[in-house]
Design an enzyme around this catalytic site. Structure first.
Site, PDB file in Angstrom:
ATOM      1  N   HIS A  47      56.269  24.734  67.502  1.00  0.00           N
ATOM      2  CA  HIS A  47      55.247  23.935  66.803  1.00  0.00           C
ATOM      3  C   HIS A  47      55.931  22.696  66.259  1.00  0.00           C
ATOM      4  O   HIS A  47      56.850  22.774  65.446  1.00  0.00           O
ATOM      5  CB  HIS A  47      54.599  24.736  65.680  1.00  0.00           C
ATOM      6  CG  HIS A  47      53.478  23.989  65.013  1.00  0.00           C
ATOM      7  ND1 HIS A  47      52.156  24.153  65.384  1.00  0.00           N
ATOM      8  CD2 HIS A  47      53.477  23.066  64.026  1.00  0.00           C
ATOM      9  CE1 HIS A  47      51.395  23.377  64.652  1.00  0.00           C
ATOM     10  NE2 HIS A  47      52.172  22.698  63.812  1.00  0.00           N
ATOM     11  N   CYS A  48      55.457  21.538  66.695  1.00  0.00           N
ATOM     12  CA  CYS A  48      56.092  20.273  66.311  1.00  0.00           C
ATOM     13  C   CYS A  48      55.298  19.629  65.176  1.00  0.00           C
ATOM     14  O   CYS A  48      54.137  19.247  65.373  1.00  0.00           O
ATOM     15  CB  CYS A  48      56.144  19.335  67.516  1.00  0.00           C
ATOM     16  SG  CYS A  48      56.940  17.745  67.153  1.00  0.00           S
ATOM     17  N   PRO A  49      55.879  19.481  63.997  1.00  0.00           N
ATOM     18  CA  PRO A  49      55.151  18.833  62.896  1.00  0.00           C
ATOM     19  C   PRO A  49      54.926  17.349  63.146  1.00  0.00           C
ATOM     20  O   PRO A  49      53.983  16.770  62.602  1.00  0.00           O
ATOM     21  CB  PRO A  49      56.056  19.072  61.689  1.00  0.00           C
ATOM     22  CG  PRO A  49      57.419  19.268  62.257  1.00  0.00           C
ATOM     23  CD  PRO A  49      57.224  19.932  63.581  1.00  0.00           C
TER      24      PRO A  49
END
Length: 375
Positions: free
Chosen positions: A182-184
């Site tokens: 999951h890439c912020p």
């Protein structure tokens, strides 16, 4: 006199009896405490004992509150991170157009001007396209209808079949097909349908930052020297103002435009160089994973499986790896040589191979060796 002696003797007998009872009572309490301790210890071991427990499991348990905090903070700050990426990128583009482009048009040769205009705009278009596609494209999720879904396991949080290479994202609170992480900075998961967009954005952003750092090195040195000269002249001007006489003339001052120009160039070079180092390392890491046919999550799973089988004298081979070159062709969606131009060097919204639910042999794989998966 005899009555007093009898009373004293009765009191002494009562005290001795109480002392004996107190000693027995204390012994009984100690024995009950020991029994409760052993019973609690046995219950704790029966609840927590696991023959597969190792240091990784203990560390995961200790860091579980940290994971919970990161999941919830990342969920709310994703929009802030996306706005930060857009704001910083826009500031660099504005500085290039306002400050550097007029200087390039005045001082560079026509050949270099054409090169900078062509490469710079192509790189910018690739960055914008892939970032937009990465944040707006869904990574892919298992279908809600579970009748025709073939799962290799059951998700403990969704309580639903989980296809191969699918993992649950605690931030999105959903299972993601071929989940990488999951890439912020995208406020989105990187999965089956947007993995190529994410990697292409990292690659072209790194290339753009390296291009700005190299082409702006001379300007950065001149701007940095000018800023130091500004500080020195400002110091001299303050000294002259403090000891001003009629025959002294204060040193010239720089205009606001000159100060803004030099500081903007320094800001551009420092930011681009920092991003090039950090994002370049991340890009190289993902390039190595793509070459091996793994995701970030599968890398840890395969490492543990490889170590487990190595102790048994067996060999583990990734069943989703088709060789370094073919892994890149599958990842980029290259079927024919023309696709290296139309699908890699130009913006292309083509879909990846497969649906993410099953993993058949892609047609672009030239030679497929049967993988050995010893379990």
């Amino acid at each position: 006199m005899r009555s007093r002696q009898r009373m004293f003797a009765a009191v002494m007998r009562l005290l001795l009896k109480r002392l004996r009872l107190g000693r027995r009572w204390r012994f009984k309490l100690v024995r009950q405490a020991e029994q409760l301790w052993h019973y609690g210890h046995l219950c704790l071991r029966s609840l927590l004992y696991n023959s597969f427990t190792n240091s990784d499991v203990v560390l995961d348990a200790l860091f579980e509150p940290v994971y919970w905090l990161v999941d919830h903070v990342t969920r709310w700050f994703g929009v802030v991170f996306v706005a930060l990426v857009i704001g910083l990128t826009s500031s660099i583009v504005a500085i290039v157009y306002i400050c550097l482009l007029p200087l390039i048009l005045q001082t560079y040769t026509p050949a270099w001007i054409c090169w900078h205009l062509a490469y710079g705009h192509w790189n910018l278009i690739m960055i914008i396209f892939h970032y937009y596609m990465a944040i707006t494209t869904s990574p892919g999720h298992p279908p809600q209808a579970k009748d025709d879904l073939t799962g290799v396991s059951i998700c403990r949080k969704c309580i639903a079949p989980k296809p191969a290479r699918t993992h649950h994202c605690s931030i999105c609170n959903r299972c993601v097909l071929k989940m990488d992480h999951h890439c912020p900075w995208l406020n989105n998961c990187v999965g089956h349908y947007n993995h190529r967009y994410f990697f292409s954005f990292c690659l072209f952003m790194t290339m753009g930052c390296i291009y700005c750092s190299i082409s702006g090195w001379e300007m950065f040195r001149d701007a940095y020297a000018a800023i130091e000269r500004m500080k020195l002249l400002e110091k001299e001007r303050l000294q002259v103002a403090a000891n001003q006489t009629y025959y002294q003339t204060p040193p010239p001052t720089f205009s606001f435009r000159q100060r803004a120009f030099h500081k903007s160039v320094v800001y551009l070079w420092v930011l681009c160089s920092s991003v090039a180092l950090a994002l370049g390392a991340l890009t190289l890491w993902h390039a190595a994973l793509i070459t091996r046919g793994e995701t970030s999550i599968e890398r840890h799973i395969n490492k543990k499986e490889r170590q487990r089988l190595q102790k048994k004298g067996k060999v583990f081979r990734n069943p989703y790896s088709y060789g370094g070159w073919d892994n890149w062709k599958v990842f980029l969606g290259v079927d024919i040589p023309r696709h290296w131009l139309t699908r890699v060097l130009l913006p292309s919204p083509h879909l990846p191979y497969g649906t993410g639910l099953s993993w058949d042999l892609p047609p672009c794989v030239t030679e497929h060796r049967a993988p050995l998966l010893a379990i």
